[in-house]
Design a protein around this motif. Structure first.
Motif, PDB file in Angstrom:
ATOM      1  N   HIS A  45      45.816  34.154  -6.121  1.00  0.00           N
ATOM      2  CA  HIS A  45      44.743  33.487  -5.244  1.00  0.00           C
ATOM      3  C   HIS A  45      45.210  32.269  -4.438  1.00  0.00           C
ATOM      4  CE1 HIS A  45      42.657  34.800  -9.260  1.00  0.00           C
ATOM      5  NE2 HIS A  45      42.055  35.787  -7.915  1.00  0.00           N
ATOM      6  N   ARG A  47      47.453  30.249  -1.481  1.00  0.00           N
ATOM      7  CA  ARG A  47      48.058  30.672  -0.330  1.00  0.00           C
ATOM      8  C   ARG A  47      49.144  29.423  -0.097  1.00  0.00           C
ATOM      9  NH1 ARG A  47      44.743  28.893   5.060  1.00  0.00           N
ATOM     10  NH2 ARG A  47      46.819  28.275   5.432  1.00  0.00           N
ATOM     11  N   THR A  51      47.080  25.914  -2.250  1.00  0.00           N
ATOM     12  CA  THR A  51      45.646  26.070  -2.037  1.00  0.00           C
ATOM     13  C   THR A  51      45.040  27.078  -2.439  1.00  0.00           C
ATOM     14  OG1 THR A  51      43.711  25.198  -0.790  1.00  0.00           O
ATOM     15  CG2 THR A  51      45.526  26.344   0.415  1.00  0.00           C
ATOM     16  N   SER A  53      43.051  30.415  -1.592  1.00  0.00           N
ATOM     17  CA  SER A  53      43.004  31.294  -0.308  1.00  0.00           C
ATOM     18  C   SER A  53      41.181  31.227  -0.068  1.00  0.00           C
ATOM     19  CB  SER A  53      43.474  32.567  -0.436  1.00  0.00           C
ATOM     20  OG  SER A  53      42.655  33.371  -1.237  1.00  0.00           O
ATOM     21  N   SER A  56      39.515  34.283  -1.718  1.00  0.00           N
ATOM     22  CA  SER A  56      39.723  34.201  -3.124  1.00  0.00           C
ATOM     23  C   SER A  56      38.067  33.120  -3.329  1.00  0.00           C
ATOM     24  CB  SER A  56      40.838  33.731  -3.657  1.00  0.00           C
ATOM     25  OG  SER A  56      41.745  34.251  -3.807  1.00  0.00           O
ATOM     26  N   LYS A  91      40.177  20.828   0.787  1.00  0.00           N
ATOM     27  CA  LYS A  91      41.201  21.600   0.399  1.00  0.00           C
ATOM     28  C   LYS A  91      40.843  21.548  -0.956  1.00  0.00           C
ATOM     29  CE  LYS A  91      46.360  21.592  -0.441  1.00  0.00           C
ATOM     30  NZ  LYS A  91      47.272  20.936  -0.245  1.00  0.00           N
TER      31      LYS A  91
END
Length: 147
Positions: A45, A47, A51, A53, A56, A91
């Protein structure tokens, strides 16, 4: 309208129709107008940059609205997403699970609309907001009884 499926029945049905991803999502709370769902964040999940994605997060929001529709209408496996608006606000923390809080805004005969706020576990600041619209199969059709 009351719930047609309780939390356990919903989890069993989701496992049946989505065996490939059902272990990613956990229903934590369920009532007639809202649902709280958890995405068990794994490496798949994430990237770069640690963090969660966007796909996801979209998946969590989408499954969340779908699940509350199922809990209210019953086995509607062929209900489909027809629209989504998603705002990414900050984020997410890739080291924590994602929590989705969904409110069902409308549940009609042919359309359902849900609003979802997504959070990193442990934070009270939303990382994203999504509004999703689902098209529901006509009552009494084979599609409405699938599954």
């Amino acid at each position: 309208m009351s719930l047609v499926m309780n939390q356990e029945q919903l989890a069993d049905y989701m496992e049946n129709i989505f065996p490939q991803v059902h272990k990613d999502f956990v229903v934590e709370e369920l009532n007639e107008t809202s649902i709280v769902m958890r995405l068990l964040v794994r490496d798949a999940h994430l990237r770069p940059g640690g963090t969660v994605s966007g796909p996801s997060m979209f998946g969590l929001a989408d499954v969340c609205v779908y699940a509350i529709i199922l809990a209210r209408k019953g086995r509607q496996a062929l209900a489909v997403t027809t629209g989504c608006s998603m705002d990414f606000m900050r984020k997410p923390d890739g080291g924590n699970d994602m929590i989705a809080r969904c409110t069902l805004l409308k549940l009609g005969r042919s359309l359902a609309v849900g609003d979802v706020l997504l959070y990193s576990e442990g934070s009270d600041k939303p990382v994203a907001r999504a509004t999703l619209t689902y098209s529901l199969p006509p009552e009494g059709s084979a599609a409405a009884e699938f599954g």
